[in-house]
Design a protein around this motif. Structure first.
Motif, PDB file in Angstrom:
ATOM      1  N   ALA B 101       4.619  -3.265  -3.929  1.00  0.00           N
ATOM      2  CA  ALA B 101       3.188  -3.477  -3.670  1.00  0.00           C
ATOM      3  C   ALA B 101       2.773  -4.893  -4.062  1.00  0.00           C
ATOM      4  O   ALA B 101       1.883  -5.475  -3.439  1.00  0.00           O
ATOM      5  CB  ALA B 101       2.356  -2.459  -4.446  1.00  0.00           C
ATOM      6  N   HIS B 151       4.826   0.473  -1.347  1.00  0.00           N
ATOM      7  CA  HIS B 151       3.490   0.990  -1.011  1.00  0.00           C
ATOM      8  C   HIS B 151       3.337   1.072   0.504  1.00  0.00           C
ATOM      9  O   HIS B 151       4.128   0.477   1.241  1.00  0.00           O
ATOM     10  CB  HIS B 151       2.382   0.118  -1.626  1.00  0.00           C
ATOM     11  CG  HIS B 151       2.137  -1.171  -0.907  1.00  0.00           C
ATOM     12  ND1 HIS B 151       0.881  -1.693  -0.712  1.00  0.00           N
ATOM     13  CD2 HIS B 151       2.996  -2.042  -0.323  1.00  0.00           C
ATOM     14  CE1 HIS B 151       0.975  -2.835  -0.039  1.00  0.00           C
ATOM     15  NE2 HIS B 151       2.230  -3.080   0.199  1.00  0.00           N
ATOM     16  N   SER B 153       0.623   0.155   2.228  1.00  0.00           N
ATOM     17  CA  SER B 153      -0.436  -0.783   2.651  1.00  0.00           C
ATOM     18  C   SER B 153      -1.759  -0.064   2.882  1.00  0.00           C
ATOM     19  O   SER B 153      -2.713  -0.655   3.383  1.00  0.00           O
ATOM     20  CB  SER B 153      -0.047  -1.562   3.916  1.00  0.00           C
ATOM     21  OG  SER B 153       1.201  -2.197   3.726  1.00  0.00           O
ATOM     22  N   ASN B 154      -1.807   1.205   2.513  1.00  0.00           N
ATOM     23  CA  ASN B 154      -3.033   1.982   2.690  1.00  0.00           C
ATOM     24  C   ASN B 154      -3.488   2.582   1.358  1.00  0.00           C
ATOM     25  O   ASN B 154      -4.174   3.593   1.323  1.00  0.00           O
ATOM     26  CB  ASN B 154      -2.777   3.083   3.735  1.00  0.00           C
ATOM     27  CG  ASN B 154      -4.049   3.477   4.447  1.00  0.00           C
ATOM     28  OD1 ASN B 154      -5.043   2.747   4.402  1.00  0.00           O
ATOM     29  ND2 ASN B 154      -4.030   4.640   5.067  1.00  0.00           N
ATOM     30  N   GLY B 155      -3.032   1.950   0.268  1.00  0.00           N
ATOM     31  CA  GLY B 155      -3.505   2.340  -1.053  1.00  0.00           C
ATOM     32  C   GLY B 155      -2.569   3.247  -1.821  1.00  0.00           C
ATOM     33  O   GLY B 155      -2.791   3.498  -3.007  1.00  0.00           O
ATOM     34  N   SER B 156      -1.516   3.741  -1.170  1.00  0.00           N
ATOM     35  CA  SER B 156      -0.630   4.669  -1.871  1.00  0.00           C
ATOM     36  C   SER B 156       0.716   4.032  -2.219  1.00  0.00           C
ATOM     37  O   SER B 156       1.320   3.338  -1.403  1.00  0.00           O
ATOM     38  CB  SER B 156      -0.399   5.919  -1.028  1.00  0.00           C
ATOM     39  OG  SER B 156       0.448   6.806  -1.735  1.00  0.00           O
ATOM     40  N   LEU B 157       1.158   4.266  -3.446  1.00  0.00           N
ATOM     41  CA  LEU B 157       2.498   3.857  -3.857  1.00  0.00           C
ATOM     42  C   LEU B 157       3.500   4.858  -3.298  1.00  0.00           C
ATOM     43  O   LEU B 157       3.144   6.009  -3.004  1.00  0.00           O
ATOM     44  CB  LEU B 157       2.577   3.807  -5.384  1.00  0.00           C
ATOM     45  CG  LEU B 157       1.633   2.773  -6.017  1.00  0.00           C
ATOM     46  CD1 LEU B 157       1.438   3.048  -7.503  1.00  0.00           C
ATOM     47  CD2 LEU B 157       2.154   1.353  -5.801  1.00  0.00           C
TER      48      LEU B 157
END
Lengths: 258, 258
Positions: B101, B151, B153-157
């Motif tokens: 990330a 990640h 790229s949409n907020g989730s690891l």
């Protein structure tokens, strides 16, 4: 001289997913080079309890033994830091999560064990901060995101106060940048009357700070925060803002200048 | 073309403090630009047990539900990554610990939930790797140290396979660098006879790999490792070494080339 903004959020924002999300959206919108420092929050204490790691305190302050150091490294440098980075990346902000060990960015000295052994607690030496590394990241368009974990350059990680880490970074960067330091918390600024949220003092300079202290109008946890802020100003930081995390982009705050 | 070495160590080295220390000293001595990728080790499983987080498996492989994702983020990106960075810094190596990330360095796609929902597991798309960011770090004399967290790229690891992360990084960097990929593990190389540690095959190319597979001489976990390695070679990686973590600086290994 180029400008850089150093913004610090406390654990009380980190703990509230919606408040954190609002803050990160605003932080992303803030223009120009910037650095974020985040505190720890209640997750470490909860995990400590779940794992049966005894919380050792002295005069209301936590002692960081080795088990606690491992725990705060996991929570601050791992979970919280990477969740914030992933959320900023989602907003299109080129965040890079760091501890003070990464790039030797923030070396610290383990606090002397006399008279109290605080354990693995580090005090930052601002003059040793790796400004060149931070400059490389900022000039590449990156936004460093720091947790308050540092290292002693001798292989050991150290737990550090996030307010001091923020003011130390601001001090060190003021050699190369015109530096603003922004402390975000859950009030609109420094209050003249702690019971009246609308009593924000818009401007405090060195002289008026002395009077406010003498009159007993600044109390509790606000004193070390303001001491930190004025120390940063003495060492070249341009201006310090104390404001609500929701108001990052709004001019509603306490401004501190020398 | 400048050279870069991408070295991967597995959890079995991370788990042994003395083996890890020996490895990191050698890694520091290795000349030229380099990147380290580390696996997870047994710490995550132990912590999982201590916290009563149920380990869900399918066909012998772990399912990463949200609680497990938080746990591996803490352990891999927090504890292990920062301990390795602090140890390398102690040796004078300008290590910078990263997840995928950070700097959007390694974006991934969450694996489809059909037929099995593996949870928060990410597959890396090498063509999306942020080579520019890695180049900035390498040219500044830094050594990126990756855990296998990415990640979406949409907020989730996302939890990612460390071998694949290493080969994907090597593939992506081969556009700008002459790239060597080094897999370190607990054997001296690929063995012709799994029961004879001295039966290291010194050289395998695409043709001899096919014969070895056909003869049933490559078995178990070595197959995906070698598949990964040959995929990397197909995409421009110069050479792949498979060797013992203690032999990083010694020419005692299996060399793979097309």
């Amino acid at each position: 001289m180029k400008k850089v903004k150093i913004v610090k959020i406390g654990g009380n924002i980190v703990d509230k997913p919606e408040a954190l999300e609002r803050f990160l959206k605003n932080f992303h919108k803030m223009e120009g080079p910037k650095i974020l420092i985040h505190g720890g929050g209640a997750i470490a204490s909860k995990l400590s309890k779940d794992l049966g790691i005894e919380v050792k305190m002295h005069n209301g302050r936590r002692i960081t033994d080795f088990e606690t150091l491992k725990l705060v490294t996991m929570v601050y440098a791992g979970l919280i830091n990477k969740q914030i980075v992933a959320a900023l990346q989602q907003n299109g902000c080129m965040a890079v999560g760091l501890s003070g060990a990464d790039g030797n960015s923030v070396p610290a000295t383990r606090r002397a064990a006399n008279p109290i052994d605080w354990g693995f607690v580090g005090d930052v030496e601002p003059e040793k901060i790796n400004v060149g590394f931070l400059k490389t990241l900022l000039e590449a368009g990156c936004t460093p995101v720091f947790c308050a974990i540092t290292h002693d350059s001798n292989g050991s990680l150290l737990n550090t106060n996030a307010d001091t880490m923020a003011s130390s970074l601001a001090r060190a960067l003021s050699a190369k940048y015109s530096t603003s330091l922004v402390y975000c918390f859950e009030k609109d600024g420094v209050l003249a009357d702690p019971d009246d949220d609308s009593s924000v003092i818009p401007y405090i300079d060195r002289e008026s700070y002395k009077s406010l202290l003498a009159d007993g109008r600044i109390v509790g946890g606000m004193i070390p925060k303001l001491d930190n802020a004025f120390a940063a100003l003495e060492y070249g930081v341009e201006e310090v803002f104390i404001k609500h995390a929701d108001n990052l982009l709004v001019q509603k705050e306490t401004l501190l200048k020398l």
